[in-house]
Design a protein around this motif. Sequence first.
Motif, PDB file in Angstrom:
ATOM      1  N   GLU A   1     -13.648   0.381 -14.451  1.00  0.00           N
ATOM      2  CA  GLU A   1     -14.858  -0.216 -13.883  1.00  0.00           C
ATOM      3  C   GLU A   1     -15.970  -0.351 -14.918  1.00  0.00           C
TER       4      GLU A   1
ATOM      5  N   LYS B   1      -5.241   4.284  -3.024  1.00  0.00           N
ATOM      6  CA  LYS B   1      -6.687   4.467  -2.829  1.00  0.00           C
ATOM      7  C   LYS B   1      -7.459   3.189  -3.201  1.00  0.00           C
ATOM      8  N   ASN B   2      -6.987   2.044  -2.690  1.00  0.00           N
ATOM      9  CA  ASN B   2      -7.630   0.738  -2.872  1.00  0.00           C
ATOM     10  C   ASN B   2      -7.645   0.239  -4.319  1.00  0.00           C
ATOM     11  N   VAL B   3      -6.673   0.671  -5.112  1.00  0.00           N
ATOM     12  CA  VAL B   3      -6.545   0.207  -6.490  1.00  0.00           C
ATOM     13  C   VAL B   3      -5.059   0.021  -6.795  1.00  0.00           C
TER      14      VAL B   3
ATOM     15  N   VAL C   1       0.849  -1.180   0.000  1.00  0.00           N
ATOM     16  CA  VAL C   1       0.000   0.000   0.000  1.00  0.00           C
ATOM     17  C   VAL C   1       0.893   1.242   0.000  1.00  0.00           C
TER      18      VAL C   1
ATOM     19  N   ILE D   1      -0.546  -0.067  -4.266  1.00  0.00           N
ATOM     20  CA  ILE D   1      -1.990   0.132  -4.132  1.00  0.00           C
ATOM     21  C   ILE D   1      -2.192   1.581  -3.710  1.00  0.00           C
TER      22      ILE D   1
ATOM     23  N   PRO E   1      -8.870  -3.152  -8.585  1.00  0.00           N
ATOM     24  CA  PRO E   1      -9.261  -2.930  -7.188  1.00  0.00           C
ATOM     25  C   PRO E   1      -8.566  -3.918  -6.253  1.00  0.00           C
ATOM     26  N   LYS E   2      -8.103  -3.414  -5.124  1.00  0.00           N
ATOM     27  CA  LYS E   2      -7.451  -4.258  -4.116  1.00  0.00           C
ATOM     28  C   LYS E   2      -7.528  -3.538  -2.781  1.00  0.00           C
ATOM     29  N   ARG E   3      -8.097  -4.205  -1.793  1.00  0.00           N
ATOM     30  CA  ARG E   3      -8.205  -3.612  -0.468  1.00  0.00           C
ATOM     31  C   ARG E   3      -6.834  -3.492   0.170  1.00  0.00           C
ATOM     32  N   GLY E   4      -6.704  -2.494   1.003  1.00  0.00           N
ATOM     33  CA  GLY E   4      -5.450  -2.239   1.683  1.00  0.00           C
ATOM     34  C   GLY E   4      -5.182  -3.231   2.808  1.00  0.00           C
ATOM     35  N   PHE E   5      -3.950  -3.240   3.287  1.00  0.00           N
ATOM     36  CA  PHE E   5      -3.500  -4.105   4.374  1.00  0.00           C
ATOM     37  C   PHE E   5      -2.226  -3.499   4.926  1.00  0.00           C
ATOM     38  N   GLN E   6      -1.733  -4.041   6.018  1.00  0.00           N
ATOM     39  CA  GLN E   6      -0.464  -3.564   6.562  1.00  0.00           C
ATOM     40  C   GLN E   6       0.674  -4.410   6.015  1.00  0.00           C
TER      41      GLN E   6
END
Length: 145
Positions: free
Chosen positions: A141, A61-63, A8, A59, A100-105
């Motif tokens: 999208e 903003k979640n992309v 991220v 990543i 699209p891809k959700r964030g993580f640590q």
Amino acid sequence: MTLHLLRVAAGVKSIDHLREVVERFSYEHTTYGTVMPLTTRNRPKRQDELLKGGSVYWIVKNVILARAPLVGFEEFQAGDGRTAVNMLVKPEVILTEPRPKRGFQGWRYLKGEDAPDDLTGAGGKQSYEDMPTEMMIELKELGLL
């Protein structure tokens, strides 16, 4: 099979902002030339695979929007006394197809076949570098990119 890393780009708002951050933190390394360090606590166990053509995919903003080629790893002593690792990447921001891809640590491995394609330089694809990030995401999208 090429192996990559996902990470991220914390606090980064756009591709232009990512380019600014990469430029600001890049420096001349005695072994690898100009690089930008990405600090992490844990050294990837599969670093040999990563150094055979792997990249760090960012990543924003979640992309997933961009990548930079990975060139090396360096351990150092952090301020708190722990050992940390700098993942060294070339200071290049290579745009990828938005995904699209959700964030993580931290970071995650990304298999080569799961990595998004580059928007420039691969297969004669058109460059979208001048397009605003939000527009690029929306067009993807809608299936128009």
